[in-house]
Enzyme design. Sequence first.
Site, PDB file in Angstrom:
ATOM      1  N   CYS A   2      58.234  62.362   3.960  1.00 19.40           N
ATOM      2  CA  CYS A   2      57.159  63.241   4.415  1.00 19.40           C
ATOM      3  C   CYS A   2      56.871  63.035   5.893  1.00 19.40           C
ATOM      4  O   CYS A   2      55.926  63.633   6.420  1.00 19.40           O
ATOM      5  CB  CYS A   2      55.892  63.012   3.582  1.00 19.40           C
ATOM      6  SG  CYS A   2      55.243  61.333   3.696  1.00 19.40           S
ATOM      7  N   GLU A  23      58.817  68.328   4.975  1.00 24.55           N
ATOM      8  CA  GLU A  23      59.438  67.258   4.200  1.00 24.55           C
ATOM      9  C   GLU A  23      60.951  67.338   4.351  1.00 24.55           C
ATOM     10  O   GLU A  23      61.517  68.416   4.549  1.00 24.55           O
ATOM     11  CB  GLU A  23      59.058  67.377   2.723  1.00 24.55           C
ATOM     12  CG  GLU A  23      57.566  67.304   2.452  1.00 24.55           C
ATOM     13  CD  GLU A  23      57.174  66.149   1.565  1.00 24.55           C
ATOM     14  OE1 GLU A  23      58.034  65.599   0.853  1.00 24.55           O
ATOM     15  OE2 GLU A  23      55.976  65.797   1.605  1.00 24.55           O
TER      16      GLU A  23
END
Length: 373
Positions: free
Chosen positions: A331, A365
């Site tokens: 992330c 992401e």
Amino acid sequence: MTCEYFGKCGSCKLYEMNYEQQLEYKIKREKQRFSNFTNIEFDIIKSEEENFRYRAEFRIWKNFDDGDNPTISYAMTSFEKNTLEIDSCQILSKQIQELMPVLLEKLQNDEEFRFKLYAIEFLNSTTQDMLVTLIYHKKLGENWIQKAKNLEEKLNIKIIGRSRKQKEVLSEDFINEELNIDGENFKFHYKEGGFTQPNTKVNVKMIEWVLKHLEKSDKDLCELYCGGGNFTIPLSKKFNKVLATEISKTSINSALENCKLNGIENIDFIRMSAEEFVEALEEKREFRRLKDVDLKSYNFDTIFVDPPRAGLDDTTRNLVKDYEKIIYISCNPETLHRDLQTLTKTHEIKNFALFDQFSYTEHIESGIVLQKV
């Protein structure tokens, strides 16, 4: 997008671009960032442009212009640190959008609900299950509890009341979700207070991307930072056994429940940090939590990691490099880039994907499959 405050409330920072422009901006940025590691083509997983977010949090703003009884509204903090009242938000699921004004009216018209109400959290599923957490700066008494139970029934939602050192669960503290992943249905309980991916449809595509790059194996999978089993449970279909670790007690309890919901019996979930797991593997410490788990019985060839924004620590980076295949979901591209400086000394990048989980923000992401050379 038609939100009056689109981009100004702090949620949608790339508001000056349309969807394709903001996505292209992030793709270009990440290709440049990782150009020293690979020039392979990136797989791009897009989001829907509206109604993609199934989790939301709002402060409650009180306007006292009408006298002693304030008018309440949803609010967020802008880039300039100003409070902006929010009527609607197009990135949210349709069900959350429809509920917001109806719920606000009910709360506005009852002093018991309105008094010292600080914030509201929404947790929604694609199966139309809805959990609302009302957060207060006061103790919640029996009168509030009874009224909240009645409101649950009227609105066909689940409600939790929170205050300092107090949590009132009126019916259930989770929502039911069912995800169709590569044509197979998986059931999940998403707990209030636990981590869930906010963009559910991109989450499904993320799991499918990982499955696409995994061959059926007669060996075992090791997973670190497993959360509530979001990846673990579908991935278990590809391996003989799975050992998954997670530090959060709430997440581990969810993962165990989700295993039962899906009738899966080849996963061992253990509550420990990645550092503790390494110590256990190296037999530096004994852990009571492992009394029913025989680590030596596992024959790992693949490791799956989905760390927090800080990425992998030194101990974990040293561990994962010993595996034949590494699957890394990130992330935070900055810490992923840092970790790859170590991992690419022993492994080659085979696949790289960008998942637009947080559309209209700077965040994106990443997913990488690395094979030992």
